[in-house]
Design an enzyme around this catalytic site. Structure first.
Site, mmCIF file in Angstrom:
data_model
loop_
_atom_site.group_PDB
_atom_site.id
_atom_site.type_symbol
_atom_site.label_atom_id
_atom_site.label_comp_id
_atom_site.label_asym_id
_atom_site.label_seq_id
_atom_site.Cartn_x
_atom_site.Cartn_y
_atom_site.Cartn_z
ATOM 1 N N GLU A 44 0.837 -1.202 0.000
ATOM 2 C CA GLU A 44 0.000 0.000 0.000
ATOM 3 C C GLU A 44 0.873 1.253 0.000
ATOM 4 O OE1 GLU A 44 -2.542 -0.136 3.378
ATOM 5 O OE2 GLU A 44 -3.550 -2.012 2.802
ATOM 6 N N TYR A 92 -9.207 -5.750 4.471
ATOM 7 C CA TYR A 92 -8.445 -4.528 4.747
ATOM 8 C C TYR A 92 -7.041 -4.602 4.145
ATOM 9 C CZ TYR A 92 -6.226 -0.738 7.299
ATOM 10 O OH TYR A 92 -5.545 0.406 7.628
ATOM 11 N N GLY A 171 -21.305 -54.906 47.594
ATOM 12 C CA GLY A 171 -20.060 -54.559 48.260
ATOM 13 C C GLY A 171 -18.969 -55.595 48.146
ATOM 14 N N LYS A 174 -17.619 -56.224 42.676
ATOM 15 C CA LYS A 174 -17.986 -56.394 41.262
ATOM 16 C C LYS A 174 -17.693 -55.134 40.450
ATOM 17 C CE LYS A 174 -22.307 -57.291 42.133
ATOM 18 N NZ LYS A 174 -22.225 -57.059 43.586
#
Length: 293
Positions: A44, A92, A171, A174
Site C-alpha cells: 500500500e 483490509y 459390596g 464387582k
C-alpha cells in the site's frame, strides 16, 4: 497495543513502512503454513504522504509475543493485536494489492480446524479423542462429525462380543472389577434403551444389572452379529469387544417372564463368582445351564 507490549496473541496485524528487500525476505520466510493458519500481506501507499508500506494480518498456529514476532518479520514491523474477523482483515489488507497470501481465513460460522477434525475422524481416531483435540470445533460441529463417522468409518460387528458376568453380594467388588478391567476407554450403559455417548468403545459395562433391558435386546447385544443401538437423535453400530455385566442376582432371575434363559447362558463366555481369592470362574456344576457354546 504497541509493539513493545508484553502480551501474547495468535492474531496480529503489522505495518512495515518503506520496506527493504530484507524486509520482504523476512516476511516471506515467516509466512508459511508451519507458522500461520492464515496470512495475508498487501502493498500500500499512505493516503497523506504516499509512504509505501506492507500491511499484513497473521493468524498464527501458536501464541506469540510482539518482540519475538517483530524479530521474525525483520525487526522493523509495527505490531498490534488484530481486531475483527479474519475476513475483515483479509479485506483490509488486500484493498490495494496483495503481495502474499498463505492458508485460508477462518470463515464466519466455520471452524478453521474442521477439515483437520474431519480428516482425523476419517482416519479412525475415536470421536472422544477428536473432541479433546478440537474442543471448539466439536462443540460447533460435533453432531456432523459423529454422523461422518457413522456413515464412512463405522464397521458392523462380525465377531462374538465376549460376555463376562459377575455375580455377588453388594459390596463384594464387582464394580471394582469392572472399573479395573484393562481398556483404553469404557462405556457404562445406563438404565433404559438409550445409548447416548456410545462411540464405539471396546468395553461396555452394565453395572448392577437386573433385567432393565428387554430380553431380546440383551441377547442381540451378547451375540456376534451386526447391531445398531439407538441414541437420542440417531443410531450407531454396537462394536464392543467385551461386555461386563455385574449383578446381585443370577441371570435366570433377571427376568420374570417365561423366557428360555439357556439362550442367554450360552452367550456368556465367563461366569465369575466371589471366592476367598476374589472373583473366579464358577464350577460347572453350580450353573443351571451350560455357558460359552
Amino acid at each position: 497495543m504497541a509493539k513493545n507490549g508484553n502480551y501474547s496473541y495468535k492474531r496480529w496485524v503489522f505495518t512495515i513502512n518503506n520496506p527493504t528487500f530484507e524486509d520482504y525476505c523476512a516476511v516471506v520466510e515467516f509466512c508459511n503454513l508451519d507458522n500461520c493458519k492464515f496470512a495475508i500481506v498487501g502493498e500500500e501507499k499512505g493516503e497523506k504522504e504516499g509512504t509505501p508500506h506492507l500491511q499484513g494480518f497473521l493468524s498464527l498456529r501458536k501464541n506469540a509475543k510482539a518482540a519475538a514476532l517483530e524479530e521474525n518479520l525483520g525487526g522493523r514491523a509495527w505490531l498490534s493485536r488484530a481486531r475483527g474477523s479474519d475476513e475483515d482483515n483479509e479485506e483490509y489488507c488486500s484493498k490495494e494489492s496483495t503481495y502474499l497470501r498463505v492458508g485460508e481465513p477462518n470463515r464466519k460460522g466455520r471452524s478453521s480446524d474442521l477439515p483437520d477434525a474431519a480428516s482425523d475422524v476419517l482416519a479412525g481416531l475415536p470421536i472422544t479423542d477428536v473432541a479433546r483435540k478440537y474442543p471448539t470445533t466439536y462443540v460447533m460441529f460435533g453432531r456432523g462429525l459423529e454422523r461422518l463417522r457413522q456413515l464412512i468409518v463405522e464397521t458392523a460387528r462380525d465377531w462374538k462380543t465376549e460376555v463376562i458376568v459377575l455375580i455377588g453380594r453388594p459390596g463384594s467388588g464387582k464394580s471394582r472389577y469392572a472399573f479395573e478391567f484393562p481398556a483404553r476407554e469404557k462405556y457404562y450403559k445406563s438404565r433404559g434403551k438409550w445409548w447416548d455417548g456410545y462411540n464405539g468403545q471396546d468395553v461396555v459395562v452394565m453395572d448392577d444389572f437386573y433385567g432393565w433391558l428387554p430380553y431380546d435386546d440383551l441377547l442381540r447385544i451378547c451375540d456376534r452379529y451386526p447391531l445398531r443401538v439407538e441414541y437420542k437423535g440417531g443410531m450407531t453400530q454396537f462394536v464392543a469387544k467385551t461386555l461386563i455385566i455385574t449383578s446381585n442376582r443370577e441371570p435366570r432371575d433377571w427376568y420374570k417372564c417365561e423366557f428360555d434363559v439357556s439362550a442367554l447362558y450360552r452367550r456368556i463366555n465367563q461366569y465369575l463368582i466371589l471366592t476367598p481369592d476374589g472373583y473366579a470362574p464358577a464350577p460347572e456344576f453350580m450353573l443351571p445351564f451350560k455357558i460359552n457354546y
